[in-house]
Design an enzyme around this catalytic site. Structure first.
Site, PDB file in Angstrom:
ATOM      1  N   CYS A 152       4.209  -9.560  -2.810  1.00 28.44           N
ATOM      2  CA  CYS A 152       3.475  -8.280  -2.810  1.00 28.44           C
ATOM      3  C   CYS A 152       1.973  -8.482  -2.944  1.00 28.44           C
ATOM      4  O   CYS A 152       1.213  -7.510  -2.870  1.00 28.44           O
ATOM      5  CB  CYS A 152       3.984  -7.378  -3.930  1.00 28.44           C
ATOM      6  N   HIS A 175       2.990   1.845  -1.658  1.00 24.53           N
ATOM      7  CA  HIS A 175       3.016   0.385  -1.820  1.00 24.53           C
ATOM      8  C   HIS A 175       3.716  -0.293  -0.641  1.00 24.53           C
ATOM      9  O   HIS A 175       4.835  -0.790  -0.764  1.00 24.53           O
ATOM     10  CB  HIS A 175       3.726   0.061  -3.148  1.00 24.53           C
TER      11      HIS A 175
END
Lengths: 385, 385
Positions: free
Chosen positions: B83, B332
């Site tokens: 991420c 996200h």
């Protein structure tokens, strides 16, 4: 910018490592490279890998491998450029050391392809091609190379037997490389009789699916000298790209990115094809070897295959290629391949290539290709006199 | 090394882009960033992405997006750090420009997560964790964060309602961000009633699955000035790693890599937490926001959640976080997130953050986390006076 060198190499044998996980393969190669360099803790680790997410459900390889080497805490990232991921990791390491951001960086390439079914691995490999215009249309990588080889034979009047020299040379050289996967020489007859995969690409035109890991330690040449290390200088490091989809190119037989990448490297090193003692090219398929020789300036358009026919690519030839077996016979664990090429080039330039040692060699080039020539990473390595 | 700045930013709205392919999302962000910088052709493109192989059967994103931007030929690679892939791409661009290897580099983050079933996306996300010790044992990312949050509540005596401030702040700020996914403020009551995902992590503790792309153009500060561009200076760029598996850490509540990454950034910038006007942290889950505030020196151990309770993290607070909605409410799209954070920080420092503008802000920090704190990339950005 600083002059940059390779001061350590590590590689594990290419093969089917069912007993070793991805992380352990990577860690073993990294630790071997650090040991070879007499160093313990680099500033950063860049890992080249293409398929770990798809085949091992594992991303975040930078942090994972750093930790499993006892290097928890250091900067660590993964770099991906399809089958050129290994050399791309070296490119990234080179940039960090040349610019002075880091002093010592390890570039590691690692790939695990044999724990999955061959179908799954083949499907994952297609993600190096254009998913929409190629992958979803059912093209595999063998099929893409078959299209290129068919066209090449049609355009320039070759038969498939004319490509035998590439495979014979690769297998002969692999016999002298303890890290090679296929260490058995093959004959022209075996090549002729080889099982057809996708006409005209046979089993012996193709590199095999394999596991492997290789790593190199990169430092400034000055650092290497100051610490009594034996540096092999990176005289050039270059990347170029092309369209990913084959149909989008004006001339599919001209590997434009391989050409541009080699030209940038020649300009950076102040050398030309005539100055190189060997060329570790990307012979994932025999047709790729022919096209690479042309793109990098060793043969004119349509004449790359002739070099194989005429024996110019052997250890005794004008431009030795695949000196330790190449992708064809050392094996092609995709994200690791680029660093096997570089580690082998370092062995040649150190004079440590054993039975395959080229005499008096001073400079060589490695070229790692991602996709059907979509991204190409070229390095020129030189002995430091 | 050269002083480096961001001279252009581009972002597409975060959301479900069923009508746009991965490559088009990336290309739109890159072209917007180049237009913002009044530049046409960078030297290189580094693409941050985590999931394209697993969810779109597409690797080789560097070459692919370069070509779809009309940049065929340039150096282009993909960088992966789970991420934190977006900020890792910026890190790589920073290194290339700081060291003088390139003059202009675009860092682009892109992720497509909504074209697949939620189960498939959730399974792919676990590849940021340790596949052997976590993923194969059935742990999802929500589960990992639930373990952390449970332990944190147990250790320091918090109730789950104490985390509401993080989500309320994020949603309130997202309302003022045209690129945010969830632009609707929420109440403490809504937070209390939110559907439980993995006790004690509720829907409103969690960032959503999304598609998105953001890009920034990096150049030397000198180049920016010479070309009349408005630079935002990268005062620091740092990466640190930790074990990937949670169980391997001495103290799972101490994000060691976030701490080390922030400390390296502070040292590089010559600044401390007290000098920063805002902190774009990695609030993938509310517990991550609390732990990040502690790791980066804004709160003592066990007191990160208190900052949310006491309103210190709002636009008017002592240390504003998630000023444009954060991961929670801007969204996200994992590999893109790090560059949304940076693009938003640039808007704040340019004074172009609209309704969410912080008054007189001069310096801010972005921190992008891969895995459960396994790899952390921190940047400090500064207005050039």
């Amino acid at each position: 910018m600083r002059d940059v060198s390779i001061v350590g190499i590590g590689q594990i044998p290419v093969g089917e490592h069912w007993e070793k996980s991805l992380r352990i393969m990577g860690a073993v190669a990294v630790l071997a490279a650090l040991e070879d360099a007499h160093l313990e803790r680099p500033d950063a680790l860049y890992v080249g890998n293409m398929l770990s997410g798809q085949l091992s459900q594992q991303e975040n390889l930078g942090a994972l491998i750093a930790d499993h080497c006892g290097l928890r805490g250091i900067e660590a990232l993964k770099v991906e450029a399809a089958c050129a991921s290994g050399a791309a990791a070296l490119r990234t390491a080179y940039i960090a050391v040349a610019g002075g951001v880091h002093d010592i960086v390890v570039a590691c390439g690692v790939e695990k392809m044999t724990d999955t079914l061959a179908d799954e691995t083949t499907a994952a490999l297609v993600s190096a091609a254009d998913a929409i215009y190629e992958g979803e249309q059912g093209l595999s990588f063998v099929a893409l190379n078959a299209l290129l080889m068919q066209r090449y034979m049609h355009e320039f009047g070759y038969r498939r037997e004319d490509f035998a020299g590439f495979a014979i040379n690769a297998h002969r050289n692999a016999a002298g490389n303890p890290c090679a996967m296929f260490r058995k020489p093959i004959t022209a007859e075996a090549f002729s009789r080889a099982k057809m995969i996708a006409e005209p690409v046979s089993l012996l035109d193709s590199s095999g699916i394999a596991d492997g890991a290789a790593a190199v330690v990169v430092a400034s040449t000055e650092f290497a000298r100051a610490h009594g290390l034996e540096p092999v200088r990176i005289a050039a490091s270059a990347v170029a790209t092309d369209s990913v989809a084959l149909h989008d190119r004006e001339d599919p037989l001209a590997l434009q990115a391989a050409h541009a990448s080699a030209e940038r490297a020649y300009a950076q090193a102040g050398l030309g094809p005539g100055d190189l003692d060997f060329f570790e090219l990307h012979d994932a398929f025999t047709i790729m070897a022919a096209l690479s020789l042309e793109a990098a300036g060793f043969a004119r358009r349509g004449e790359g295959a002739r070099l194989a026919k005429e024996g110019e690519i052997t250890l005794q030839g004008r431009i030795p290629i695949s000196t330790m077996g190449g992708l064809k016979a050392r094996g092609h664990p995709v994200g690791a391949t680029g660093l096997y090429q570089v580690a082998e080039a370092v062995l040649q330039l150190r004079g440590k290539a054993g039975a395959n040692q080229l005499q008096g060699c001073r400079a060589g080039m490695t070229q790692n290709i991602g996709g059907s020539g979509a991204v190409v990473v070229t390095h020129i390595l030189e002995r430091v006199s």
